[in-house]
Design a protein around this motif. Structure first.
Motif, PDB file in Angstrom:
ATOM      1  N   THR A  10      10.194 -32.228 102.452  1.00 46.84           N
ATOM      2  CA  THR A  10      11.101 -33.199 103.069  1.00 46.84           C
ATOM      3  C   THR A  10      11.866 -32.658 104.274  1.00 46.84           C
ATOM      4  N   ARG A  11      11.761 -31.386 104.549  1.00 46.57           N
ATOM      5  CA  ARG A  11      12.566 -30.811 105.628  1.00 46.57           C
ATOM      6  C   ARG A  11      11.871 -30.787 106.981  1.00 46.57           C
ATOM      7  N   VAL A  12      10.598 -31.088 107.021  1.00 48.24           N
ATOM      8  CA  VAL A  12       9.846 -30.941 108.273  1.00 48.24           C
ATOM      9  C   VAL A  12       9.809 -32.237 109.077  1.00 48.24           C
ATOM     10  N   PRO A  13       9.681 -32.117 110.392  1.00 51.74           N
ATOM     11  CA  PRO A  13       9.636 -33.307 111.247  1.00 51.74           C
ATOM     12  C   PRO A  13       8.512 -34.284 110.881  1.00 51.74           C
ATOM     13  N   ALA A  14       7.367 -33.795 110.409  1.00 51.78           N
ATOM     14  CA  ALA A  14       6.264 -34.705 110.066  1.00 51.78           C
ATOM     15  C   ALA A  14       6.689 -35.672 108.954  1.00 51.78           C
ATOM     16  N   TYR A  15       7.414 -35.184 107.955  1.00 49.46           N
ATOM     17  CA  TYR A  15       7.926 -36.049 106.883  1.00 49.46           C
ATOM     18  C   TYR A  15       8.865 -37.102 107.471  1.00 49.46           C
ATOM     19  N   ARG A  16       9.759 -36.638 108.345  1.00 49.37           N
ATOM     20  CA  ARG A  16      10.726 -37.558 108.935  1.00 49.37           C
ATOM     21  C   ARG A  16      10.034 -38.618 109.782  1.00 49.37           C
ATOM     22  N   ARG A  17       9.005 -38.218 110.544  1.00 48.99           N
ATOM     23  CA  ARG A  17       8.255 -39.199 111.345  1.00 48.99           C
ATOM     24  C   ARG A  17       7.572 -40.223 110.444  1.00 48.99           C
ATOM     25  N   ASN A  18       7.012 -39.769 109.327  1.00 50.89           N
ATOM     26  CA  ASN A  18       6.357 -40.704 108.399  1.00 50.89           C
ATOM     27  C   ASN A  18       7.358 -41.703 107.838  1.00 50.89           C
ATOM     28  N   ILE A  19       8.541 -41.229 107.461  1.00 51.03           N
ATOM     29  CA  ILE A  19       9.587 -42.121 106.942  1.00 51.03           C
ATOM     30  C   ILE A  19       9.971 -43.137 108.019  1.00 51.03           C
ATOM     31  N   GLU A  20      10.196 -42.648 109.236  1.00 54.56           N
ATOM     32  CA  GLU A  20      10.623 -43.539 110.321  1.00 54.56           C
ATOM     33  C   GLU A  20       9.543 -44.557 110.664  1.00 54.56           C
ATOM     34  N   SER A  21       8.283 -44.134 110.737  1.00 52.18           N
ATOM     35  CA  SER A  21       7.223 -45.077 111.115  1.00 52.18           C
ATOM     36  C   SER A  21       6.946 -46.089 110.011  1.00 52.18           C
ATOM     37  N   SER A  22       6.973 -45.664 108.749  1.00 50.60           N
ATOM     38  CA  SER A  22       6.734 -46.626 107.669  1.00 50.60           C
ATOM     39  C   SER A  22       7.900 -47.607 107.547  1.00 50.60           C
ATOM     40  N   THR A  23       9.122 -47.128 107.761  1.00 50.08           N
ATOM     41  CA  THR A  23      10.283 -48.019 107.738  1.00 50.08           C
ATOM     42  C   THR A  23      10.207 -49.022 108.889  1.00 50.08           C
ATOM     43  N   ALA A  24       9.819 -48.557 110.067  1.00 55.00           N
ATOM     44  CA  ALA A  24       9.684 -49.453 111.220  1.00 55.00           C
ATOM     45  C   ALA A  24       8.620 -50.519 110.947  1.00 55.00           C
ATOM     46  N   ALA A  25       7.521 -50.124 110.332  1.00 55.56           N
ATOM     47  CA  ALA A  25       6.448 -51.083 110.028  1.00 55.56           C
ATOM     48  C   ALA A  25       6.931 -52.149 109.042  1.00 55.56           C
ATOM     49  N   ILE A  26       7.701 -51.739 108.042  1.00 53.72           N
ATOM     50  CA  ILE A  26       8.242 -52.690 107.061  1.00 53.72           C
ATOM     51  C   ILE A  26       9.222 -53.648 107.741  1.00 53.72           C
ATOM     52  N   LEU A  27      10.127 -53.098 108.558  1.00 55.19           N
ATOM     53  CA  LEU A  27      11.111 -53.942 109.242  1.00 55.19           C
ATOM     54  C   LEU A  27      10.439 -54.908 110.212  1.00 55.19           C
ATOM     55  N   ARG A  28       9.395 -54.448 110.892  1.00 58.64           N
ATOM     56  CA  ARG A  28       8.656 -55.313 111.810  1.00 58.64           C
ATOM     57  C   ARG A  28       8.053 -56.487 111.042  1.00 58.64           C
ATOM     58  N   ARG A  29       7.402 -56.187 109.927  1.00 61.38           N
ATOM     59  CA  ARG A  29       6.748 -57.237 109.130  1.00 61.38           C
ATOM     60  C   ARG A  29       7.779 -58.228 108.578  1.00 61.38           C
ATOM     61  N   LEU A  30       8.903 -57.715 108.110  1.00 61.20           N
ATOM     62  CA  LEU A  30       9.955 -58.607 107.599  1.00 61.20           C
ATOM     63  C   LEU A  30      10.480 -59.536 108.690  1.00 61.20           C
ATOM     64  N   GLN A  31      10.684 -58.985 109.896  1.00 58.74           N
ATOM     65  CA  GLN A  31      11.182 -59.807 110.993  1.00 58.74           C
ATOM     66  C   GLN A  31      10.147 -60.858 111.395  1.00 58.74           C
ATOM     67  N   GLN A  32       8.874 -60.484 111.386  1.00 59.49           N
ATOM     68  CA  GLN A  32       7.822 -61.457 111.721  1.00 59.49           C
ATOM     69  C   GLN A  32       7.804 -62.593 110.695  1.00 59.49           C
ATOM     70  N   GLU A  33       7.906 -62.254 109.435  1.00 57.46           N
ATOM     71  CA  GLU A  33       7.926 -63.294 108.390  1.00 57.46           C
ATOM     72  C   GLU A  33       9.154 -64.175 108.524  1.00 57.46           C
ATOM     73  N   ARG A  34      10.286 -63.558 108.801  1.00 59.49           N
ATOM     74  CA  ARG A  34      11.524 -64.311 108.964  1.00 59.49           C
ATOM     75  C   ARG A  34      11.404 -65.283 110.140  1.00 59.49           C
ATOM     76  N   ALA A  35      10.828 -64.812 111.253  1.00 55.30           N
ATOM     77  CA  ALA A  35      10.689 -65.662 112.441  1.00 55.30           C
ATOM     78  C   ALA A  35       9.679 -66.780 112.221  1.00 55.30           C
ATOM     79  N   SER A  36       8.810 -66.639 111.245  1.00 57.91           N
ATOM     80  CA  SER A  36       7.802 -67.663 110.960  1.00 57.91           C
ATOM     81  C   SER A  36       8.339 -68.789 110.081  1.00 57.91           C
ATOM     82  N   ARG A  37       9.528 -68.617 109.524  1.00 57.09           N
ATOM     83  CA  ARG A  37      10.102 -69.671 108.682  1.00 57.09           C
ATOM     84  C   ARG A  37      10.520 -70.867 109.538  1.00 57.09           C
ATOM     85  N   PRO A  38      10.355 -72.073 109.012  1.00 55.05           N
ATOM     86  CA  PRO A  38      10.668 -73.278 109.796  1.00 55.05           C
ATOM     87  C   PRO A  38      12.145 -73.385 110.215  1.00 55.05           C
TER      88      PRO A  38
END
Length: 187
Positions: A10-38
């Motif tokens: 958990t201390r290396v930059p690669a772990y941190r990048r994985n956390i940041e990119s997976s979190t960004a992907a989740i937030l992106r998908r949530l925002q897309q779904e939210r924007a698709s609501r009527p």
């Protein structure tokens, strides 16, 4: 030892990048779904009126909603966020502790290499260049950590055939060395 290994993860930059990119992907998908609501445009309009006291431009709202729904935006996760996940090392340590462990030695004249990011966990046989994440709990996962040029820890989710203290063949030494180098390059 399990907690130490988990903290190495958990201390290396690669772990941190994985956390940041997976979190960004989740937030992106949530925002897309939210924007698709009527009712999304109506919610935006209400929020705009509440903050500014003015009516929003309906065409601008429509274009904004469509852009969000299509994913035409970037999500930046602040690097500090990944630091909040370091306590997960305790959970990772429990998983590592349950694995089958062995300390192995290279056959002479071969040696292991180590570095700033010596701990690697992979699914043996999977292409090292794959961007697919590997789950630490996967039954076939193999964790390797060279401790010195003459000793390495190998831990697996399933049984280790050779047992602790074994001298491993040249091909296995080379594979462990390549994993360590690959991890250092991803650091």
């Amino acid at each position: 030892i399990s907690l130490f290994l988990a903290l190495l993860m958990t201390r290396v930059p690669a772990y941190r990048r994985n956390i940041e990119s997976s979190t960004a992907a989740i937030l992106r998908r949530l925002q897309q779904e939210r924007a698709s609501r009527p009712d999304f445009e109506a919610q935006l309009a209400a929020r705009h009126r509440e903050k500014t006291g003015q009516e929003p431009d309906p065409e601008l709202l429509r274009r904004f909603r469509k852009a969000l729904a299509r994913g035409e935006f970037d999500v930046d996760v602040h690097p500090v966020y990944s630091l909040t996940t370091i306590p997960l090392a305790g959970d990772f340590a429990k998983i590592i502790h349950q694995m089958e462990w062995a300390f192995v030695r290279p056959g002479s004249p071969h040696r292991f290499v180590t570095g700033d990011n010596p701990l690697v966990y992979v699914l043996p046989g999977r292409d090292r260049g794959s961007d697919d994440l590997v789950a630490l709990r996967h039954r076939n996962v193999e964790l390797t950590c060279p401790i010195s040029r003459d000793l390495a820890l190998v831990a697996r989710g399933d049984e280790i055939p050779d047992g602790s203290g074994a001298t491993i063949p040249e091909r296995a030494v080379n594979e462990l060395v390549l994993r360590t180098i690959w991890a250092a390059q991803r650091l």
